[in-house]
Design a protein around this motif. Structure first.
Motif, mmCIF file in Angstrom:
data_model
loop_
_atom_site.group_PDB
_atom_site.id
_atom_site.type_symbol
_atom_site.label_atom_id
_atom_site.label_comp_id
_atom_site.label_asym_id
_atom_site.label_seq_id
_atom_site.Cartn_x
_atom_site.Cartn_y
_atom_site.Cartn_z
ATOM 1 N N THR A 237 -48.482 -14.978 28.727
ATOM 2 C CA THR A 237 -47.886 -16.032 27.950
ATOM 3 C C THR A 237 -46.247 -15.483 27.446
ATOM 4 O O THR A 237 -45.255 -16.343 27.625
ATOM 5 C CB THR A 237 -48.437 -15.801 26.179
ATOM 6 O OG1 THR A 237 -49.820 -15.991 26.544
ATOM 7 C CG2 THR A 237 -47.855 -16.759 25.552
ATOM 8 N N ALA A 238 -46.165 -14.099 27.747
ATOM 9 C CA ALA A 238 -44.783 -13.658 27.414
ATOM 10 C C ALA A 238 -43.879 -14.129 28.551
ATOM 11 O O ALA A 238 -42.833 -14.545 28.494
ATOM 12 C CB ALA A 238 -44.818 -12.016 27.445
ATOM 13 N N GLY A 239 -44.534 -13.853 29.693
ATOM 14 C CA GLY A 239 -43.472 -14.054 30.998
ATOM 15 C C GLY A 239 -43.564 -15.520 31.262
ATOM 16 O O GLY A 239 -42.132 -16.163 31.348
ATOM 17 N N GLY A 240 -44.236 -16.308 30.794
ATOM 18 C CA GLY A 240 -44.238 -18.001 30.815
ATOM 19 C C GLY A 240 -43.171 -18.561 29.873
ATOM 20 O O GLY A 240 -42.490 -19.327 30.150
ATOM 21 N N ALA B 114 -35.561 -20.257 30.272
ATOM 22 C CA ALA B 114 -34.394 -20.813 31.230
ATOM 23 C C ALA B 114 -34.633 -22.384 31.686
ATOM 24 O O ALA B 114 -33.697 -23.167 31.890
ATOM 25 C CB ALA B 114 -34.727 -19.928 32.318
ATOM 26 N N GLY B 115 -35.788 -22.664 31.519
ATOM 27 C CA GLY B 115 -36.331 -24.221 32.108
ATOM 28 C C GLY B 115 -35.688 -25.113 31.054
ATOM 29 O O GLY B 115 -35.136 -26.173 31.207
ATOM 30 N N TRP B 116 -36.118 -24.670 29.679
ATOM 31 C CA TRP B 116 -35.401 -25.647 28.465
ATOM 32 C C TRP B 116 -33.991 -25.667 28.552
ATOM 33 O O TRP B 116 -33.317 -26.794 28.482
ATOM 34 C CB TRP B 116 -35.880 -24.968 27.303
ATOM 35 C CG TRP B 116 -35.323 -25.597 26.154
ATOM 36 C CD1 TRP B 116 -35.723 -26.900 25.648
ATOM 37 C CD2 TRP B 116 -34.334 -25.161 24.990
ATOM 38 N NE1 TRP B 116 -35.114 -27.125 24.484
ATOM 39 C CE2 TRP B 116 -34.301 -26.203 24.082
ATOM 40 C CE3 TRP B 116 -33.552 -23.984 24.957
ATOM 41 C CZ2 TRP B 116 -33.281 -26.038 22.899
ATOM 42 C CZ3 TRP B 116 -32.789 -23.959 24.039
ATOM 43 C CH2 TRP B 116 -32.783 -24.855 23.113
ATOM 44 N N LEU C 280 -40.297 -29.912 36.662
ATOM 45 C CA LEU C 280 -39.375 -28.870 36.849
ATOM 46 C C LEU C 280 -39.952 -27.517 35.715
ATOM 47 O O LEU C 280 -39.897 -26.485 36.215
ATOM 48 C CB LEU C 280 -37.959 -29.236 36.620
ATOM 49 C CG LEU C 280 -36.900 -28.589 36.875
ATOM 50 C CD1 LEU C 280 -36.813 -28.296 38.617
ATOM 51 C CD2 LEU C 280 -35.607 -29.100 36.541
ATOM 52 N N MET C 281 -40.124 -28.115 34.671
ATOM 53 C CA MET C 281 -40.853 -27.099 33.576
ATOM 54 C C MET C 281 -41.884 -26.430 34.089
ATOM 55 O O MET C 281 -42.030 -25.410 33.984
ATOM 56 C CB MET C 281 -40.930 -27.769 32.288
ATOM 57 C CG MET C 281 -40.919 -27.015 31.160
ATOM 58 S SD MET C 281 -39.492 -26.338 30.942
ATOM 59 C CE MET C 281 -39.582 -25.156 29.455
ATOM 60 N N LEU C 282 -43.017 -27.009 34.613
ATOM 61 C CA LEU C 282 -44.080 -26.501 35.310
ATOM 62 C C LEU C 282 -43.602 -25.381 36.337
ATOM 63 O O LEU C 282 -44.082 -24.375 36.358
ATOM 64 C CB LEU C 282 -45.056 -27.388 35.966
ATOM 65 C CG LEU C 282 -46.217 -27.006 36.735
ATOM 66 C CD1 LEU C 282 -47.312 -26.787 35.446
ATOM 67 C CD2 LEU C 282 -46.911 -28.120 37.472
ATOM 68 N N GLY C 283 -42.806 -25.876 37.284
ATOM 69 C CA GLY C 283 -42.239 -24.721 38.108
ATOM 70 C C GLY C 283 -41.903 -23.662 37.461
ATOM 71 O O GLY C 283 -42.185 -22.357 37.913
ATOM 72 N N PHE C 284 -40.995 -23.811 36.407
ATOM 73 C CA PHE C 284 -40.605 -22.538 35.632
ATOM 74 C C PHE C 284 -41.612 -21.570 35.087
ATOM 75 O O PHE C 284 -41.675 -20.601 35.332
ATOM 76 C CB PHE C 284 -39.558 -22.971 34.756
ATOM 77 C CG PHE C 284 -38.240 -23.008 34.879
ATOM 78 C CD1 PHE C 284 -37.404 -21.882 35.223
ATOM 79 C CD2 PHE C 284 -37.300 -24.273 35.212
ATOM 80 C CE1 PHE C 284 -36.111 -21.972 35.520
ATOM 81 C CE2 PHE C 284 -36.249 -24.455 35.724
ATOM 82 C CZ PHE C 284 -35.517 -23.260 35.890
#
Lengths: 359, 317
Positions: free
Chosen positions: A127-130, A136-138, A246-250
């Protein structure tokens, strides 16, 4: 030739780009050999010491596998980002936050059984890493902020944040060092090979690589993600939500890097420390490129780089070659990889010239 | 305290002087970035070029005993890295972002390898006597302007001169016009008889030279020592400053000063024992970079051909 036979032959042929990767690695080692010779050491002796330490014994091999874990997890995450068209260079910071989340959870759950503690730690780390990666994705999707720079800046911020937590709220009250309290046995990943540090994180890596592979090549979602990475405009025209993939990739990148932090804390350090990673997140960028952003290729590249890193210390003490040579080799691998096409052209030219001379 | 007294306050004056000093490395790297970005090439490798400059400058100064030789070698090393990166980015048209990252990672390895090779594993850290501020006498006491401009060392004046020179080159000279043409519409520029490839090579080489000098400021002016990976992300911050400063010399100089001020502020806040934890002060410049990137979103005023490799039509396929 019948069609089935042709198909089998095609499958036996090395995967596309594999030869290029191999040549890049060999050329990097060649330049490394020149540098070793410059410090008056026999390159063969130095490399022999390096690989013998990393692969030549049960203990060495176990250490190499242990080192493969964070490199492969971060590399897989970076690969998924690259595939979606995101230059997420933030694995280092995401790993640190995953580690601190795992450490804090492990300390908070002291006394709880392993079946509860370990999954909770892993989940907290992911969760923390995600979330950190999603930030950054946002920023990219909402403000068009270049993710390359934001993720690198967020690495520094994350490491400072972890430094604050380990010097402050999470610090072991009985230690002058910036680290959490030592974790219970229940908060540790089981050791697979008695007498070594080889822990169950290796299994997590294999599962993660297989999941990434299946998703990318066998699922519609992975197909969409790759299209978004290859040509966002075409994806958009085809009705694929570019932002979502893109968000999924991040997020996958952050989750896997967080998991790497968890594996280091629960498998190796047994507490969160201030110097959790010697740059795993950065090396993993090269691992992802060398593995041609294919999950199984990343596994192989991570193993190679793990061996390099494990052998580096021995090379330094036994042969007197600065261990940082391996960092040079890692960097050179990428440059030779990118230049492969041009180098191949040169080689072909030279061969042609030689042939002409021979006539 | 009256306004004038505040302006003359030694603490405030020290803060201003430090802001300029801390701004200088990133200002130089970002100034060089103006050239490569205006010519249409992305240079993510600024970080590695700065590190190369910091390292080469230190070693050359340390071994020769002359700071000046260090500075020259730092510039030369930066330019060399720039041309090598140019070969990848321009000649073989590789992905400019990937190439830049690769150079940065390589620079970390190469500098620390050679540092150990040259100095061994000594416990005593090799040092040079860094540049000292030039004495301008009473000028240094002029409010605001004095500390900003007249308490600096020679490299800072070189840096400020380069701001003016960059501005002049980009605005007033044919070369500057050619650079912008190469970045906005390389095909049209080529039709007009310009050698786009050559222009881009010169620009990336200049960018490397500027970044190398910026790195030398860190080792020869700010500290007098070399520390592994001592650029610590300043090359990336310079990229953000390029955007904030709209790829314009004055804009870049002011944006760099803003970051220098943030850096100086956190250093001073550490000394003043402000209640905020040290780590939150340390992350200030990095957080600022992220905010700047979000606030001044990306690439609206970027050259049209930025990051797109150019294939000269005359070249073989």
């Amino acid at each position: 030739m019948s069609d089935p036979a042709r198909e089998i032959l095609a499958r036996l042929r090395p995967p596309k780009g594999f030869v290029g990767s191999l040549v890049a690695v060999l050329m990097a080692f060649l330049v490394g050999a020149v540098l070793i010779a410059c410090v008056d050491v026999n390159p063969i002796d130095a490399y022999a010491a390096l690989f013998d330490a990393a692969l030549g014994s049960r203990d060495g091999l176990a250490e190499t596998l242990v080192r493969t874990v964070p490199l492969a997890l971060c590399g897989l995450g970076i690969t998924m980002g690259f595939r979606a068209g995101a230059f997420n260079v933030g694995a280092e910071g995401q790993l640190y936050l995953g580690g601190v989340a795992a450490g804090a959870t492990g300390v908070a759950l002291a006394g709880a059984p392993a079946w509860l503690t370990l999954p909770a730690m892993g989940l907290a780390a992911m969760t923390a890493g995600g979330l950190w990666s999603a930030l950054a994705g946002w920023l990219k999707l909402r403000f068009r902020a270049d993710e390359l720079i934001t993720t690198i800046m967020l690495n520094y911020v994350a490491i400072d944040l972890v430094g604050y937590l380990l010097h402050g709220p999470l610090q072991d009250p009985n230690s002058p060092l910036a680290q959490t309290t030592r974790l219970d046995a229940a908060a540790r990943l089981p050791v697979l090979l008695p007498g070594t540090r080889l822990h169950a994180g290796v299994l997590i890596v294999i599962v993660a690589a297989l999941l990434c592979h299946v998703f990318l090549w066998k699922r519609v979602g992975g197909f969409h993600l790759r299209i978004v990475g290859l040509n966002p405009q075409a994806a958009k025209n085809a009705g694929i939500s570019v932002g979502r993939y893109l968000m999924l990739g991040f997020i996958v990148g952050g989750v896997l890097a967080g998991l790497a932090g968890f594996a280091e804390v629960a498998g190796i350090q047994r507490r969160m420390i201030e110097t959790l990673s010697p740059g795993f997140g950065y090396t993993a960028i090269i691992v992802a490129l060398l593995g041609r952003t294919s999950p199984l290729g990343v596994l192989a590249a991570a193993f190679l780089f793990a061996a390099l890193q494990i052998g580096a210390t021995t090379m330094e003490s036994a042969a007197g070659v600065p261990g940082t040579l391996t960092v040079v080799i890692q960097g050179l691998v990428v440059l030779f990889l990118i230049g492969a096409g041009a180098f191949a052209g040169w080689a072909a030219n030279i061969v042609t010239h030689l042939r002409r001379l021979g006539r | 305290m009256s306004a004038l007294a505040t302006l003359n306050d030694p603490v405030f004056a020290g803060f201003l002087a430090a802001s300029m000093r801390l701004a200088m490395p990133i200002m130089l790297a970002a100034l060089g970035g103006i050239f490569n970005e205006r010519s249409g090439v992305v240079n993510i490798g600024l970080e590695g070029m700065m590190l190369t400059g910091a390292f080469t400058g230190f070693v050359a100064a340390n071994l020769s005993g002359h700071l000046g030789i260090g500075v020259v070698m730092a510039i030369a090393a930066g330019a060399a890295v720039g041309l090598l990166l140019g070969w990848y980015a321009i000649t073989i048209a590789a992905n400019q972002v990937v190439v830049g990252i690769a150079f940065n990672l390589l620079a970390v390895g190469v500098t620390s390898f050679f540092y150990r090779m040259i100095y061994g594993a000594t416990t005593a850290q090799p040092r040079v006597t860094p540049f000292s501020p030039i004495d301008f006498g009473a000028l240094a006491d002029v409010p605001v302007v004095g500390p900003l401009l007249f308490r600096q060392d020679v490299l800072a004046y070189v840096g400020l001169a380069l701001v003016v020179l960059t501005l002049f080159t980009m605005r007033m000279t044919r070369f500057g016009l050619n650079i912008r043409a190469a970045g906005e519409h390389p095909e049209a520029a080529e039709t007009l008889g310009l050698n786009v490839v050559a222009i881009r090579y010169v620009c990336i080489g200049l960018s490397g030279a500027f970044a190398g000098l910026g790195g030398a400021v860190l080792s020869l002016s700010a500290t007098g020592v070399y520390i592994d990976n001592m650029t610590a992300g300043r090359g990336y911050i310079a990229l953000a400053i390029l955007i904030l400063g709209r790829r314009h010399a004055i804009g870049v100089a002011l944006a760099a000063l803003l970051f220098g001020a943030a850096d100086a502020l956190q250093l001073r806040a550490q000394l003043l024992h402000i209640a905020l934890p040290l780590q939150f002060l340390l992350m200030l410049p990095y957080v600022m970079t992220v905010v700047v990137l979000a606030g001044f979103a990306g690439r609206q005023n970027a050259p049209a051909a930025l990051g797109i490799p150019f294939r000269p039509s005359g070249a073989r396929k």
